[in-house]
Design an enzyme around this catalytic site. Structure first.
Site, PDB file in Angstrom:
ATOM      1  N   HIS A 155      -3.898  -0.360   1.279  1.00  0.00           N
ATOM      2  CA  HIS A 155      -3.068   0.696   1.852  1.00  0.00           C
ATOM      3  C   HIS A 155      -2.966   1.846   0.856  1.00  0.00           C
ATOM      4  O   HIS A 155      -2.798   1.636  -0.359  1.00  0.00           O
ATOM      5  CB  HIS A 155      -1.674   0.154   2.179  1.00  0.00           C
ATOM      6  CG  HIS A 155      -0.781   1.159   2.840  1.00  0.00           C
ATOM      7  ND1 HIS A 155      -1.086   1.743   4.053  1.00  0.00           N
ATOM      8  CD2 HIS A 155       0.398   1.710   2.442  1.00  0.00           C
ATOM      9  CE1 HIS A 155      -0.117   2.585   4.394  1.00  0.00           C
ATOM     10  NE2 HIS A 155       0.791   2.580   3.424  1.00  0.00           N
ATOM     11  N   CYS A 176      -4.247   5.637   7.002  1.00  0.00           N
ATOM     12  CA  CYS A 176      -3.484   5.967   5.791  1.00  0.00           C
ATOM     13  C   CYS A 176      -4.358   6.682   4.770  1.00  0.00           C
ATOM     14  O   CYS A 176      -3.861   7.477   3.964  1.00  0.00           O
ATOM     15  CB  CYS A 176      -2.861   4.715   5.193  1.00  0.00           C
ATOM     16  SG  CYS A 176      -4.059   3.443   4.714  1.00  0.00           S
TER      17      CYS A 176
END
Length: 590
Positions: free
Chosen positions: A536, A226
């Site tokens: 994230h 990510c």
């Protein structure tokens, strides 16, 4: 003292805002003084000009003189010396107005000089006034005091000449203080019949998506990637970079710089641009790009979570390495003027001034940068307005009320802190070339040259070597959608340090190459949620005045409020106006 008129009044034709020289208000009393007395008063002031460390200008007949008001004997507040009779008067509204009384009682004595700041003031207009010859003399003396020791010889003012009828400023002086820029009329490009045929055979029309927005395509997570997807989404929609690759300026089929052992990362990025803007809505897997990046950054080659900012820097370095010939980097003295697309888009120049607090000598260095890393403002948590000691532009202690004292952390506050003079500790003494010993000093950063796209990296990950631990700072940061970078430019910082003078300071012509604007617009925000070791990354993109959330393969439309509430880690701002570089051959086809 009010300075509002000098900053907001009607501009004169003798100054140029893009060169950092603000248009002064034309004071009729100063024009009358120049017409009657020429430069005689300025010559006297030049002999009384004293420069104190670290570069502050003042007016004293004797270096040890303590000025006081000739009417009441006060030695506090603002003291002004009349340019005609040298009478020193105080001005402390609303208690004392002796300077105003002196100016009103004696016609022609309206102009005086602040003895502690060496700034001109008109007591009829009740405002600070500017004279280019006077400011030039003061600034040259200040600059001489901050350089290596030389015999201080103030320049003799030129013989008086008839003033300009409108503002008292001679236009021939203005041309010596700023560089003339070539201005050409914008002519939009219109393809001819041959170009239309070439486009018809060798191009594919872009398919608009989501009501006219094109280029929105998710990127599959290949295993803790990510960090890569978030930065790629921002780069794919960076206007100058997008235009470069979509106009086939780097063709991955024709590139000869790629090898099996050292693939060309720009070629793989070109392939991603082609895939994302093809109109296909199925999420794309940048596996080939990931493998190529691993070849360039072997120390980061793993499926573990990496830092998005570290990936961004590593990626730009890899593109620079493959696009720019080695000898070009040597010729340009670093990548401040590098010809590769990565640095053409993101590269700027930082200026660092280290000033000796004993003698005022200043050591200046310039460093290229592709982003600016900012510390979050310290949190006091009081929620009350308090006064904090700081060094202002003249290196004086002043009371500053900032967002920090209100408990709100803002991007502008971080930039203010980045460009604020900082007193270096006793363990960081620098060698002063004037004193010939190590001295305590003040350090101040500023931006000498703005990039096309400014990337601000917020230091949210802290590492303590003493405690042998790391942590993430989850403090909220308020960031604007529009940002004016002019207060953080070198010319603005130096002008504030020397006082607001009409003078061409270092960086005035560098900061705005080809007419670039200091006004920026936010178009991408990379955020980080979670902890240091289990987080994230998500990117928010602004396309056609609408925000989109790019969470790996998923893309959704969001409101402005969602973006403002996000925990910003990297912010990407683009110039509001991008200018074409003037061609020497105006007859060339556009």
């Amino acid at each position: 003292m009010s300075a509002s008129r000098s900053s907001s009044s009607t501009a004169t034709t003798a100054s140029n805002h893009h060169q950092g020289v603000a248009a002064p208000w034309a004071c009729p009393h100063l024009s009358d003084y120049r017409e009657k007395h020429g430069l005689n008063g300025f010559r006297v002031l030049a002999r009384c000009l004293r420069i104190r460390p670290p570069g502050r200008a003042s007016i004293r007949r004797d270096p040890k003189e303590v000025p006081h008001c000739d009417s009441c004997g006060a030695d506090v507040g603002r003291l002004y010396a009349c340019l005609i009779c040298a009478t020193v008067s105080c001005w402390r509204p609303p208690d004392s107005w002796h300077a105003c009384v002196h100016a009103q009682a004696r016609p022609g004595h309206e102009i005086a000089v602040d003895v502690d700041r060496a700034e001109l003031f008109c007591f009829i207009c009740r405002d600070q006034v500017y004279d280019r010859d006077f400011d030039t003399t003061v600034v040259l003396a200040q600059k001489a005091a901050t350089e290596l020791p030389k015999p201080l010889s103030l320049p003799s003012p030129p013989p008086p000449q008839p003033p300009h009828p409108a503002n008292g400023i001679r236009p021939e002086r203005v041309t010596t203080l700023r560089k003339r820029q070539k201005v050409v009329d914008y002519r939009p490009w219109m393809p001819d019949s041959r170009e239309r045929a070439l486009m018809g055979r060798g191009s594919v029309p872009l398919n608009a998506q989501d009501g006219g927005v094109w280029g929105l395509r998710g990127l599959n997570n290949l295993g803790n990637t990510c960090f890569m997807n978030s930065v790629l989404q921002a780069l794919l929609h960076t206007p100058p970079l997008r235009n470069y690759f979509l106009s086939d300026r780097h063709n991955n089929h024709a590139c000869r710089r790629t090898t099996v052992a050292r693939p060309c990362l720009a070629c793989d990025l070109d392939a991603i641009f082609s895939a994302v803007f093809s109109g296909n809505r199925v999420p794309y897997s940048p596996a080939r790009f990931l493998h190529s990046w691993w070849q360039h950054a072997a120390n980061l080659a793993s499926y573990e979570q990496q830092d998005a900012h570290e990936f961004f820097i590593s990626m730009l370095d890899a593109i620079h390495e493959r696009e720019e010939p080695p000898q070009s980097n040597i010729r340009n003295g670093g990548h401040g003027d590098c010809g590769c697309i990565a640095h053409k888009v993101f590269s700027g120049i930082l200026r660092s001034d280290v000033t000796c607090t004993v003698c005022g000598f200043t050591s200046t260095t310039y460093d290229p940068c592709v982003d600016i890393s900012l510390d979050l403002e310290p949190s006091h948590g009081s929620g009350k307005i308090t006064n904090s000691k700081s060094y202002n532009g003249n290196f004086e202690n002043d009371s500053v009320i900032s967002s920090q004292s209100l408990g709100i952390c803002t991007l502008r506050g971080c930039l203010d802190r980045f460009t604020r003079p900082e007193k270096l500790g006793s363990d960081q003494k620098f060698y002063c070339q004037h004193c010939k010993v190590r001295q305590e000093s003040l350090k101040q950063m500023s931006i000498r040259k703005l990039p096309l796209v400014s990337c601000f990296h917020i230091k949210r990950f802290e590492h303590s070597s003493t405690r042998n631990m790391s942590r993430k700072v989850d403090r909220y940061l308020q960031f604007p959608f529009s940002l004016d970078m002019s207060p953080y430019l070198s010319s603005s910082i130096i002008r504030s340090r020397f006082g607001n003078r009409i003078f061409s300071f270092d960086g005035d012509e560098v900061e705005y190459p080809s007419g670039l604007s200091p006004q920026f617009e936010l178009f991408a925000v990379v955020t980080h949620a979670g902890k240091l070791d289990a987080g994230h990354y998500v990117t928010y993109l602004r396309l056609s005045d609408q925000w989109y959330k790019c969470d790996d393969a998923w893309i959704s439309q969001v409101s402005d409020g969602v973006v403002r509430a996000a925990q910003g880690y990297m912010m990407f701002y683009v110039q509001q106006k991008l200018f074409y570089k003037a061609s020497d051959n105006l007859a060339a086809p556009h």
